[in-house]
Design a protein around this motif. Structure first.
Motif, PDB file in Angstrom:
ATOM      1  N   VAL A  12       0.848  -1.194   0.000  1.00 30.85           N
ATOM      2  CA  VAL A  12       0.000   0.000   0.000  1.00 30.85           C
ATOM      3  C   VAL A  12       0.883   1.243   0.000  1.00 30.85           C
ATOM      4  CG1 VAL A  12      -1.793   1.261   1.234  1.00 30.85           C
ATOM      5  CG2 VAL A  12      -1.798  -1.245   1.235  1.00 30.85           C
ATOM      6  N   ASN A  30      -0.582   4.580  -0.338  1.00 29.65           N
ATOM      7  CA  ASN A  30      -1.266   5.648   0.390  1.00 29.65           C
ATOM      8  C   ASN A  30      -2.740   5.306   0.599  1.00 29.65           C
ATOM      9  OD1 ASN A  30      -1.018   6.602  -2.669  1.00 29.65           O
ATOM     10  ND2 ASN A  30      -2.965   7.361  -1.864  1.00 29.65           N
ATOM     11  N   VAL A  31      -3.270   5.862   1.679  1.00 31.95           N
ATOM     12  CA  VAL A  31      -4.708   5.846   1.973  1.00 31.95           C
ATOM     13  C   VAL A  31      -5.061   7.286   2.345  1.00 31.95           C
ATOM     14  CG1 VAL A  31      -6.562   4.922   3.393  1.00 31.95           C
ATOM     15  CG2 VAL A  31      -4.601   3.461   2.819  1.00 31.95           C
ATOM     16  N   ILE A  79      -7.070   4.928  -2.422  1.00 25.99           N
ATOM     17  CA  ILE A  79      -6.065   3.917  -2.072  1.00 25.99           C
ATOM     18  C   ILE A  79      -5.280   3.530  -3.312  1.00 25.99           C
ATOM     19  CG2 ILE A  79      -5.707   1.557  -1.231  1.00 25.99           C
ATOM     20  CD1 ILE A  79      -8.196   1.910   0.477  1.00 25.99           C
ATOM     21  N   ARG A  94      -2.273   0.833  -4.451  1.00 23.50           N
ATOM     22  CA  ARG A  94      -1.520  -0.330  -3.967  1.00 23.50           C
ATOM     23  C   ARG A  94      -1.144  -1.267  -5.103  1.00 23.50           C
ATOM     24  NH1 ARG A  94      -6.269  -3.748  -0.698  1.00 23.50           N
ATOM     25  NH2 ARG A  94      -7.850  -3.637  -2.338  1.00 23.50           N
ATOM     26  N   ASN A 132      -7.693   2.465   6.672  1.00 27.02           N
ATOM     27  CA  ASN A 132      -6.303   2.812   6.951  1.00 27.02           C
ATOM     28  C   ASN A 132      -5.391   1.825   6.223  1.00 27.02           C
ATOM     29  OD1 ASN A 132      -6.246   0.448   8.472  1.00 27.02           O
ATOM     30  ND2 ASN A 132      -6.390   1.497  10.434  1.00 27.02           N
ATOM     31  N   LYS A 133      -4.080   2.011   6.386  1.00 27.52           N
ATOM     32  CA  LYS A 133      -3.118   1.198   5.653  1.00 27.52           C
ATOM     33  C   LYS A 133      -3.209  -0.275   6.043  1.00 27.52           C
ATOM     34  CE  LYS A 133       1.781   0.996   4.412  1.00 27.52           C
ATOM     35  NZ  LYS A 133       3.134   1.598   4.613  1.00 27.52           N
ATOM     36  N   GLU A 175      -3.935  -3.365   3.419  1.00 28.56           N
ATOM     37  CA  GLU A 175      -2.946  -4.417   3.179  1.00 28.56           C
ATOM     38  C   GLU A 175      -3.598  -5.796   3.158  1.00 28.56           C
ATOM     39  OE1 GLU A 175      -0.158  -3.680   6.271  1.00 28.56           O
ATOM     40  OE2 GLU A 175       1.110  -2.383   5.029  1.00 28.56           O
TER      41      GLU A 175
END
Length: 234
Positions: free
Chosen positions: A96, A98-99, A123, A125, A150-151, A155
């Motif tokens: 990942v 960025n979020v 997002i 990824r 969130n990250k 993931e």
């Protein structure tokens, strides 16, 4: 997750874990009702889901049978159940980048049918399967429906989180395909050269009530990504 989805997953897991071979007959509907302690309607919906996903086939008057499993590492070209689910026969992971919470641009706003004051989670990824880069993904989720990301969540399986935590019932999707040549922005993510070919897939996911909640674009590595199509009886 709805009850029939849970039952469908349990039947599928049993088929795969016990390595039940093609054309093996499964218990009939009455036996499945007793086994899973659910209604007839739930079992029928679960079986129909499994049939759509290519796990079983049903022959009227004869019974329910296991279908030929897909080849290892192939992604369903037409249906989408989330990357982690579709490629669960390979070890997978996500990197990942960025979020971000942001205001959607006009294109995202149009595809997600956002209101003027709405925000979306963006997002970015890389998706890996069996240690190889499978695709580069950019996704936009409506904060109105998916209240937090969130990250760590990104993931793993966002779809599992959306269903189990956000209580969103995923209904259907619109999917668009086009062949492209990689540009200088995307090529490095995939480890390929500018001008190399790629398959670009854009998809809008909806809730069961028809409200869009996710607009995603994934660009597949031409050498690592593999696809299959299963036809179904009408």
């Amino acid at each position: 997750m709805l009850k029939y989805q849970d039952v469908a997953d349990k039947i599928k897991q049993k088929i795969y874990q016990q390595q039940i071979t093609k054309d093996t007959q499964l218990p009939n509907i009455e036996e499945l009702i007793n086994q899973y302690q659910v209604s007839r309607t739930t079992i029928i919906k679960a079986l129909n889901r499994l049939e759509r996903h290519g796990v079983i086939y049903q022959v009227q008057g004869s019974g329910i049978f296991v279908r030929q499993p897909k080849k290892r590492g192939y992604l369903n070209f037409l249906e989408s159940h989330g990357f982690s689910v579709d490629l669960n026969d390979l070890p997978g992971s996500s990197q990942v980048f960025n979020v971000d919470l942001m205001q959607p641009n006009s294109r995202v706003k149009e595809n997600l049918q956002c209101d003027d004051n709405e925000q979306v989670y963006y997002i970015k990824r890389l998706r890996f399967a069996d240690g190889k880069v499978y695709g580069f993904e950019q996704s936009y989720y409506r904060k109105k429906l998916v209240s937090y990301l969130n990250k760590e969540i990104a993931e793993n399986s966002i779809f599992s989180y959306v269903q189990e935590v956000c209580k969103i019932n995923i209904g259907f999707s619109d999917k668009y395909f086009k062949a492209i040549k990689l540009d200088a922005e995307i090529a490095p993510y995939l480890g390929l050269e500018v001008g190399d070919p790629a398959l670009c897939v854009e998809e809008i996911f909806y809730t069961t009530s028809g409200e869009p909640f996710d607009f995603s674009q994934i660009i597949y590595h031409y050498d690592n990504a593999k696809f299959y199509v299963q036809s179904h009886s009408k």
